[in-house]
Design an enzyme around this catalytic site. Structure first.
Site, short mmCIF file in Angstrom:
data_model
loop_
_atom_site.label_atom_id
_atom_site.label_comp_id
_atom_site.label_asym_id
_atom_site.label_seq_id
_atom_site.Cartn_x
_atom_site.Cartn_y
_atom_site.Cartn_z
N ARG A 9 18.51 49.26 62.42
CA ARG A 9 17.47 50.19 62.90
C ARG A 9 16.51 50.57 61.78
NH1 ARG A 9 22.02 51.66 66.16
NH2 ARG A 9 22.83 52.75 64.35
N GLU A 50 34.66 53.53 58.53
CA GLU A 50 35.77 54.36 58.99
C GLU A 50 37.05 53.53 59.10
OE1 GLU A 50 34.69 56.58 62.39
OE2 GLU A 50 36.53 57.76 62.36
#
Ligand code: AMP
Length: 175
Positions: free
Chosen positions: A58, A95
Site C-alpha cells: 500500500r 506476529e
C-alpha cells in the site's frame, strides 16, 4: 472532512481480533486521496528530498503520488523475491514468524536524502527493516510518513528511539 472519516475499519480481518484499517476507501475518494498526499508532505515543505522510498504494497500507492508531487524518483522496498536486480535484504519479525524486505543495491546514490512512506505503522518492524536498508545503502533518511498510527503497538516510539522523525496523520486505538 477528516482523514479518519475516509478510513474504513473491517473487524476480524485478516484474523479474529484485528481491526483492519482499510485505506482503499480513502484512496478511492478524489478529495480524500489528494488531502492525504498533501498532509503527508506538509512537514517537509522547504526541505530537500532526493527520493521517496515506500514499503510494499500500500505504501507504493502513496509513494508514487508523493514522488510525482516532489518531482523526484521513487524506490520500492519489496518483499523477498520480487525485485529482479541485485538486492540487499533485511529480516524482520512478524506476529507469527519472520519476513524479509529487499532493496535494489543501486537504488540510491550515496548521501541522497530519502523520505520513507507506508500506509500504517503498528509494531514498526516493517519500517525498521526499511530504515536499515536505506542506511545500509548510505542514503540519508529525512523521516518516515504514515497515514495511520496504532500507538498501542509502539511502532512510532521504536522508530523515534532510532533517532528518526515520524509523521502520522491520524491514530486509532487498539491493534
Ligand atoms: P508493523 O510492521 O507491525 O508496523 O506493521 C505494518 C504493516 O502491516 C503495514 O504495511 C500495514 O499495512 C500492515 N498492518 C498492520 N496492522 C494493520 C491493521 N490493523 N490494519 C491495516 N494494516 C495493518
Amino acid at each position: 472532512m477528516s482523514i479518519e472519516s475516509f478510513i474504513r475499519t473491517i473487524p476480524d480481518y485478516p484474523k479474529k481480533g484485528i481491526q483492519f484499517r482499510d485505506v482503499t476507501t480513502l484512496f478511492q475518494d478524489p478529495r480524500g486521496f489528494r488531502m492525504a498526499i498533501d498532509m503527508l508532505l506538509h512537514p517537509y515543505a522547504g526541505q530537500t528530498i532526493d527520493k521517496v522510498a515506500a514499503l510494499e504494497a500500500r505504501g507504493f500507492i502513496m509513494g508514487g503520488a508523493i514522488a510525482h508531487q516532489l518531482s523526484v524518483g521513487f524506490v520500492p522496498i519489496r518483499k523477498q523475491g520480487k525485485l529482479p536486480g541485485d538486492t540487499m535484504t533485511e529480516d524482520y519479525t512478524l506476529e507469527y514468524g519472520q519476513a524479509t524486505m529487499e532493496l535494489h543495491t543501486d537504488a540510491f546514490k550515496e548521501g541522497e536524502r530519502v523520505l520513507l512512506v507506508d500506509d500504517l505503522i503498528a509494531t514498526g518492524g516493517t519500517c525498521e527493516a526499511g530504515i536499515k536498508l536505506i542506511k545500509r545503502a548510505n542514503a540519508t533518511l529525512v523521516g518516515c510518513a504514515f497515514i495511520i498510527d496504532l500507538p498501542a503497538l509502539g511502532g512510532r516510539k521504536l522508530i523515534e528511539s532510532m533517532g528518526v522523525d515520524v509523521h502520522t496523520l491520524c491514530a486509532f486505538d487498539g491493534e
